[in-house]
Design a protein around this motif. Structure first.
Motif, mmCIF file in Angstrom:
data_model
loop_
_atom_site.group_PDB
_atom_site.id
_atom_site.type_symbol
_atom_site.label_atom_id
_atom_site.label_comp_id
_atom_site.label_asym_id
_atom_site.label_seq_id
_atom_site.Cartn_x
_atom_site.Cartn_y
_atom_site.Cartn_z
ATOM 1 N N LEU A 275 30.439 36.568 42.316
ATOM 2 C CA LEU A 275 31.226 35.332 42.409
ATOM 3 C C LEU A 275 32.644 35.616 41.921
ATOM 4 N N TYR A 276 33.613 35.161 42.730
ATOM 5 C CA TYR A 276 35.017 35.498 42.444
ATOM 6 C C TYR A 276 35.801 34.215 42.150
ATOM 7 N N TYR A 277 36.554 34.222 41.054
ATOM 8 C CA TYR A 277 37.409 33.073 40.726
ATOM 9 C C TYR A 277 38.796 33.571 40.333
ATOM 10 N N THR A 278 39.870 32.840 40.814
ATOM 11 C CA THR A 278 41.245 33.155 40.400
ATOM 12 C C THR A 278 42.096 31.894 40.475
ATOM 13 N N ASP A 280 45.364 32.311 40.940
ATOM 14 C CA ASP A 280 46.589 32.825 41.571
ATOM 15 C C ASP A 280 46.850 31.996 42.832
ATOM 16 N N PRO A 281 47.967 31.191 42.866
ATOM 17 C CA PRO A 281 48.224 30.330 44.047
ATOM 18 C C PRO A 281 48.542 31.104 45.308
ATOM 19 N N THR A 282 48.887 32.405 45.125
ATOM 20 C CA THR A 282 49.224 33.195 46.322
ATOM 21 C C THR A 282 47.985 33.832 46.953
ATOM 22 N N LYS A 283 46.851 33.809 46.223
ATOM 23 C CA LYS A 283 45.634 34.457 46.720
ATOM 24 C C LYS A 283 44.894 33.478 47.613
ATOM 25 N N THR A 284 44.769 33.877 48.876
ATOM 26 C CA THR A 284 44.097 32.997 49.843
ATOM 27 C C THR A 284 42.712 33.506 50.241
ATOM 28 N N SER A 285 42.387 34.769 49.883
ATOM 29 C CA SER A 285 41.062 35.329 50.205
ATOM 30 C C SER A 285 40.711 36.394 49.162
ATOM 31 N N ALA A 286 39.409 36.682 49.038
ATOM 32 C CA ALA A 286 38.931 37.688 48.085
ATOM 33 C C ALA A 286 38.350 38.874 48.846
ATOM 34 N N ALA A 287 38.575 40.041 48.299
ATOM 35 C CA ALA A 287 38.045 41.262 48.906
ATOM 36 C C ALA A 287 37.250 42.029 47.853
ATOM 37 N N LEU A 288 36.055 42.477 48.230
ATOM 38 C CA LEU A 288 35.194 43.225 47.304
ATOM 39 C C LEU A 288 34.827 44.538 47.970
ATOM 40 N N ASN A 289 35.178 45.621 47.333
ATOM 41 C CA ASN A 289 34.872 46.948 47.867
ATOM 42 C C ASN A 289 33.644 47.515 47.143
ATOM 43 N N ILE A 290 32.620 47.863 47.891
ATOM 44 C CA ILE A 290 31.405 48.469 47.327
ATOM 45 C C ILE A 290 31.217 49.826 47.974
ATOM 46 N N THR A 291 31.112 50.855 47.138
ATOM 47 C CA THR A 291 30.882 52.205 47.642
ATOM 48 C C THR A 291 29.391 52.497 47.591
ATOM 49 N N ALA A 292 28.780 52.788 48.694
ATOM 50 C CA ALA A 292 27.344 53.066 48.750
ATOM 51 C C ALA A 292 27.100 54.165 49.765
#
Length: 676
Positions: A275-278, A280-292
């Motif tokens: 779950l991602y929360y911010t 930051d008014p400039t942040k319009t989307s969240a990105a999650l990088n998972i290395t597998a």
């Protein structure tokens, strides 16, 4: 109050269930043990009318306080007897003498009790009849050897309450207990109180002991508890550590706790939502990088083959190998050893080692089985704990690490049959956990090694035995040149003798010393007997030794001039030196007696004398080393006597003119010596 109780168990044979019954002679099947079988329908009987005796030997020395005899008035009861005691069945001390119990004194089925007070404890006691009521016959229904048994009672004190355990509950006595409270409410045995009942008592617990034994000055208790560790007590529990300090400069506290290696995946499993929360008014989307290291092959269940095709001419021509690279972990899996370990020796250590590589970060756990895989265990807090290896989450969490496996002591590995492994891929690293090897350190019973054509061979040397049989005693050494363990068993006349089951003994470290006295009551006297010893080494190689001997008595034995034994091993009279009628004032002819060492070992400081308790006024039994001239002496001494060695001495009886007549005059010789 103290009570006289019979302490001889109901005997079903001369040696069962415990102790040993011996006797001078018997009538038909009326064996000596029937005087101790606690059955009034049977009896010990004999035709001999003087010096008939029956004895019982306790497993440990006992101080008797009394004895009893059952007889029937119309069935040949004894008239006079002596209670005797001994610790070696060679020298007998007189404890109690009773005379002139006529037939009228023996009311049918009457139990006659005699109190005694010997000054020490003895192993053996016997009733020796010196005179009978009916010629040639003596019958004894039952004999009891009795000791004083004192009352002993227990109460438990807890928080000023005196309690006893009854019908599954603790009951209070009501105030400070009196002697009568102990006798009426006290417990006879506190070992039967279950652990659950003890756990109900909080705080200090005292055990109160009562006895009316005047010789009891102290009492001790043995209390068994399980080993206690904080790790075991706190297992799977939440722990809070509170620190107090009056240091005004300290603003925080640091506590270091050592635990097993931990990752987030141990608690969360393989499926995680982020779950991602911010703000930051400039942040319009969240990105999650998972290395597998995911591969489509991960979705395939069961075994599969990878098939490739190429038109590479070098590969087709065979000048270059075709390579396939698969960079992905397998699914988590449990690997179970399919067959039991086969060990020729004692397992001393099970050692695992891993490849030291910074890239290996997977999880490896192990479990062990002691019943061919039916159940599995893990080693925690210095003991084995049952583990369900089919529960992969539990196996991953509580299975043994390599480090734990390597610290298990030898005694806890006894009986190990199989090992199971858990491997996982939940770390999602590029490389799995790499196990280098698992090896067993075995103490094999071999010291003879030979190298042939660069091959290491273990050579088995058959066990050997060196035995001697003398004085009805078997002695020797059972050995194995390989220093391996050995076992043996013995047969007497084709029947199992030791162990009585006929099985081999347990494996014993070699060289092993054998010393066994052969029970003469199982001999064929005067006939050839066969004694066979079978022995086996660790690898199962069997050999045997066999002896033949003519059954005879053992001990320091007396024989007359014709070579007949005068007594048996157990003190029974076989034959007497008969001087017939002796006239007062007369000295008898001299009789030759032989003393022979049939103990099976050498003795020294041999001391021979007449038993003074049979001495009669005006009658003297004289001993001499030689017949002519006869030089009378009170006792004879001899030095070292080797096995089977014998010495001769001479006996005569001298009387004075005032000697009183004795129709049953007897005397006994006794001998003692020190073992070399």
């Amino acid at each position: 109050m103290a009570k006289l109780l019979n302490i001889v168990p109901p005997m079903t044979s001369n040696t069962s269930p415990s102790g040993v019954v011996s006797y001078s002679s018997q009538n038909g099947t009326n064996f000596g043990y029937k005087a101790f079988d606690q059955n009034l329908d049977t009896f010990y009987g004999t035709y001999r009318n003087t010096n008939t005796w029956v004895a019982y030997k306790f497993p440990t020395s006992i101080k008797l306080a009394g004895y009893s005899i059952y007889c029937l008035e119309n069935n040949s009861p004894p008239r006079s007897w002596v209670l005797e005691a001994s610790n070696d069945q060679l020298v007998w001390d007189s404890i109690d003498t009773r005379n002139d119990y006529t037939i009228a004194s023996w009311t049918n089925n009457r139990r006659v009790v005699f109190r005694i007070n010997p000054n020490k404890s003895y192993l053996s006691y016997r009733v020796r009849v010196t005179r009978n009521n009916v010629a040639e016959v003596i019958n004894i229904r039952e004999i009891e050897f009795m000791a004083l048994v004192y009352d002993k009672k227990f109460l438990i004190q807890n928080h000023s309450n005196y309690m006893y355990y009854s019908k599954g509950n603790w009951e209070k006595t009501g105030g400070f207990p009196s002697e009568q409270d102990y006798l009426n409410l006290g417990m006879d045995d506190i070992s039967r109180i279950p652990e659950s009942a003890w756990s109900q008592l909080q705080g200090e617990v005292e055990i109160c002991y009562y006895t009316d034994d005047p010789d009891k000055t102290e009492v001790s208790f043995n209390i068994e508890t399980e080993p206690f560790t904080l790790a075991k007590e706190w297992e799977d529990k939440e722990i809070k550590i509170i620190e107090y300090t009056d240091d005004p400069n300290q603003t925080e506290s640091t506590i270091t706790i050592e635990t097993e290696p931990f990752t987030l995946y141990d608690e969360l499993g393989d499926t995680v939502d982020v779950l991602y929360y911010t703000d930051d008014p400039t942040k319009t989307s969240a990105a999650l990088n998972i290395t597998a290291n995911y591969s489509p092959l991960d979705e395939l269940e069961g075994d599969f083959d990878v098939v490739t095709w190429t038109n590479d001419e070098e590969v087709i021509a065979g000048t270059r190998d075709m390579s396939l690279t698969y960079d992905a972990l397998p699914f988590e899996q449990i690997i179970v050893q399919p067959t039991d370990l086969v060990l020729y020796g004692d397992l001393k250590k099970l050692v695992a080692s891993k490849i030291v590589d910074s890239r290996t970060a997977g999880t490896l756990k192990l479990a062990a089985s002691f019943d061919s895989g039916l159940t599995w265990k893990t080693y925690r807090f210095d003991k084995w704990v049952t583990l369900d290896i089919q529960n992969t989450t539990l196996f991953k969490r509580k299975g043994m690490s390599v480090e734990t496996l390597n610290t298990i002591p030898e005694q806890d590995l006894t009986g190990l049959t199989r090992v199971a492994y858990y491997l996982d891929n939940s770390e999602h690293y590029e490389n799995s956990y790499a196990l280098d090897q698992v090896k067993m350190v075995v103490d094999a019973p071999r010291q003879t090694l030979e190298v042939q054509q660069m091959a290491l061979q273990l050579l088995n040397t058959t066990a050997t035995i060196d035995l001697t049989f003398s004085g009805n005693k078997l002695q020797g050494i059972l050995n194995d040149a390989d220093k391996g363990k050995v076992k043996y068993r013995m047969f007497l006349n084709g029947q199992p003798y030791y162990p009585a089951s006929g099985e081999f003994t347990r494996l014993l470290p070699s060289p092993f010393k054998i010393e066994i006295n052969i029970d003469e009551r199982k001999f064929l006297f005067g006939k050839e007997n066969t004694l066979k010893v079978e022995f086996q080494d660790y690898w199962g190689s069997v050999d045997s030794r066999e002896f033949s001997f003519v059954g005879t008595y053992s001990g320091l034995m007396f024989m007359d001039e014709s070579g007949d034994f005068l007594s048996d091993t157990f003190g029974g009279i076989l034959k007497q030196l008969d001087y017939e009628v002796i006239i007062a004032g007369q000295t008898t002819l001299t009789k030759k007696v032989k003393l022979i060492n049939q103990l099976g070992y050498a003795v020294d400081h041999v001391y021979l004398e007449m038993d003074k308790k049979f001495q009669t006024s005006g009658v003297e039994v004289q001993l001499s080393r030689q017949a002519d001239p006869f030089l009378p002496i009170d006792y004879l001494t001899y030095g070292l006597m080797e096995p089977e060695e014998s010495v001769d001495f001479y006996v005569r009886i001298a009387t004075d003119i005032h000697a009183k007549p004795d129709p049953n005059g007897i005397f006994e010789m006794k001998v003692k010596a020190d073992r070399v």
